[in-house]
Motif scaffolding. Structure first.
Motif, PDB file in Angstrom:
ATOM      1  N   THR A   6      48.917   4.121 -24.667  1.00 50.42           N
ATOM      2  CA  THR A   6      48.314   3.178 -23.736  1.00 50.42           C
ATOM      3  C   THR A   6      47.217   2.373 -24.429  1.00 50.42           C
ATOM      4  N   LEU A   7      47.160   1.099 -24.099  1.00 48.53           N
ATOM      5  CA  LEU A   7      46.078   0.236 -24.557  1.00 48.53           C
ATOM      6  C   LEU A   7      45.382  -0.327 -23.328  1.00 48.53           C
ATOM      7  N   GLU A   8      44.072  -0.138 -23.248  1.00 46.21           N
ATOM      8  CA  GLU A   8      43.308  -0.708 -22.143  1.00 46.21           C
ATOM      9  C   GLU A   8      42.946  -2.151 -22.471  1.00 46.21           C
ATOM     10  N   PHE A   9      43.196  -3.036 -21.523  1.00 43.95           N
ATOM     11  CA  PHE A   9      42.917  -4.459 -21.665  1.00 43.95           C
ATOM     12  C   PHE A   9      41.789  -4.810 -20.704  1.00 43.95           C
ATOM     13  N   THR A  16      37.703 -17.624 -21.492  1.00 43.30           N
ATOM     14  CA  THR A  16      38.822 -18.432 -21.999  1.00 43.30           C
ATOM     15  C   THR A  16      39.785 -17.602 -22.844  1.00 43.30           C
ATOM     16  N   TYR A  17      39.243 -16.747 -23.693  1.00 44.79           N
ATOM     17  CA  TYR A  17      40.124 -15.983 -24.567  1.00 44.79           C
ATOM     18  C   TYR A  17      40.802 -14.827 -23.839  1.00 44.79           C
ATOM     19  N   SER A  18      40.210 -14.375 -22.734  1.00 43.34           N
ATOM     20  CA  SER A  18      40.923 -13.423 -21.882  1.00 43.34           C
ATOM     21  C   SER A  18      42.163 -14.091 -21.284  1.00 43.34           C
ATOM     22  N   TYR A  19      42.041 -15.371 -20.969  1.00 36.86           N
ATOM     23  CA  TYR A  19      43.190 -16.141 -20.466  1.00 36.86           C
ATOM     24  C   TYR A  19      44.338 -16.095 -21.458  1.00 36.86           C
ATOM     25  N   LEU A  20      44.059 -16.407 -22.709  1.00 31.79           N
ATOM     26  CA  LEU A  20      45.120 -16.390 -23.717  1.00 31.79           C
ATOM     27  C   LEU A  20      45.744 -15.001 -23.838  1.00 31.79           C
ATOM     28  N   ALA A  21      44.900 -13.986 -23.868  1.00 33.90           N
ATOM     29  CA  ALA A  21      45.412 -12.621 -24.019  1.00 33.90           C
ATOM     30  C   ALA A  21      46.266 -12.210 -22.827  1.00 33.90           C
ATOM     31  N   ALA A  22      45.810 -12.553 -21.628  1.00 28.73           N
ATOM     32  CA  ALA A  22      46.547 -12.170 -20.427  1.00 28.73           C
ATOM     33  C   ALA A  22      47.930 -12.783 -20.379  1.00 28.73           C
ATOM     34  N   PRO A 176      38.193 -10.891 -24.355  1.00 32.58           N
ATOM     35  CA  PRO A 176      38.832  -9.623 -24.014  1.00 32.58           C
ATOM     36  C   PRO A 176      38.498  -8.526 -25.015  1.00 32.58           C
ATOM     37  N   THR A 177      38.515  -7.306 -24.542  1.00 30.69           N
ATOM     38  CA  THR A 177      38.358  -6.133 -25.391  1.00 30.69           C
ATOM     39  C   THR A 177      39.538  -5.205 -25.147  1.00 30.69           C
ATOM     40  N   PHE A 178      40.000  -4.597 -26.228  1.00 28.76           N
ATOM     41  CA  PHE A 178      41.139  -3.678 -26.158  1.00 28.76           C
ATOM     42  C   PHE A 178      40.681  -2.313 -26.667  1.00 28.76           C
ATOM     43  N   GLY A 183      40.000   5.695 -28.664  1.00 30.64           N
ATOM     44  CA  GLY A 183      38.691   5.086 -28.542  1.00 30.64           C
ATOM     45  C   GLY A 183      38.400   3.954 -29.502  1.00 30.64           C
ATOM     46  N   GLU A 184      39.388   3.522 -30.267  1.00 29.81           N
ATOM     47  CA  GLU A 184      39.172   2.400 -31.184  1.00 29.81           C
ATOM     48  C   GLU A 184      39.031   1.109 -30.376  1.00 29.81           C
ATOM     49  N   LEU A 185      38.026   0.298 -30.708  1.00 35.61           N
ATOM     50  CA  LEU A 185      37.736  -0.921 -29.967  1.00 35.61           C
ATOM     51  C   LEU A 185      38.106  -2.141 -30.794  1.00 35.61           C
ATOM     52  N   PHE A 186      38.849  -3.047 -30.167  1.00 34.98           N
ATOM     53  CA  PHE A 186      39.208  -4.325 -30.783  1.00 34.98           C
ATOM     54  C   PHE A 186      38.737  -5.429 -29.840  1.00 34.98           C
ATOM     55  N   TRP A 187      38.040  -6.404 -30.397  1.00 34.36           N
ATOM     56  CA  TRP A 187      37.461  -7.474 -29.578  1.00 34.36           C
ATOM     57  C   TRP A 187      38.102  -8.817 -29.932  1.00 34.36           C
ATOM     58  N   GLY A 188      38.531  -9.517 -28.897  1.00 37.32           N
ATOM     59  CA  GLY A 188      39.011 -10.875 -29.074  1.00 37.32           C
ATOM     60  C   GLY A 188      40.515 -11.007 -29.016  1.00 37.32           C
TER      61      GLY A 188
END
Length: 208
Positions: A6-9, A16-22, A176-178, A183-188
């Protein structure tokens, strides 16, 4: 059958960048064999804790101008069509986020979330007023008035606040953050592919 990772979004409707990710996360996640947990939250309180009273794209105008041009390029590359800026940025996303929080376990959460993003950044419409959110729900065949009423109850308001506290406690500072299962965090938006790969078990050689 083994459980898919599972990846949490974590996303903010004013982002704006959450828009692209979504708009692209579902297809990429399916190809990667990863489940997505959509986590709407409010970024404003997190910005306020950092001493910002607005988006950094407003605080730093040069950065903001580049962001809008970058958004146009990326939307075109992804086939999303033209970007239309809303009259106010960032928009007040409280009503939409309360609604998404209420619908977190409902099958309409994802189409609703994508519809909010499209209204804001593809059509430049306001998403700030409860009536605007209600109309989005109505267009999805839902009862906007009743859902908005339920989303405004104290239990759901508390749930939204708790989600914000969870975001801060887990180190989230932007959207957005993933977040992966470990628990690894990825931003953007530009880290979505790497987040999915990590969630699926891929590691760079030096981090194995």
């Amino acid at each position: 059958m083994a459980r898919r990772p599972t990846l949490e979004f974590w996303y903010e409707f004013a982002s704006t960048y959450s828009y692209l990710a979504a708009m692209r996360i579902e297809a990429l996640a399916e190809a990667a064999g990863v489940e997505i947990r959509w986590r709407p939250f409010l970024l404003g309180p997190i910005f306020a804790a950092q001493g910002w009273n607005s988006s950094p794209f407003n605080i730093y105008p040069t950065k903001g101008r580049n962001m809008w041009r970058d958004l146009e390029r990326e939307a075109a590359r992804l086939g999303l069509g033209p970007v239309t800026r809303p009259a106010s940025f960032p928009q007040n996303s409280l009503s939409a986020t309360r609604t998404a929080t209420y619908g977190a376990d409902q099958d309409w959460l994802i189409p609703f979330s994508k519809s909010v993003f499209e209204a804001s950044f593809a059509r430049g419409q306001s998403i700030a007023e409860p009536n605007a959110v209600s109309q989005i729900l109505d267009r999805l065949g839902l009862d906007g008035v009743q859902i908005l009423k339920a989303a405004s109850n104290e239990a759901n308001k508390t749930r939204l606040r708790v989600n914000g506290e969870e975001a801060r406690s887990r180190g989230i500072f932007g959207a957005p953050t993933f977040l992966t299962d470990d628990g690894e965090l990825f931003w953007g938006n530009d880290r979505l592919e790497q987040a999915l790969a990590w969630a699926g078990g891929e590691r760079p050689g030096s981090l194995r």
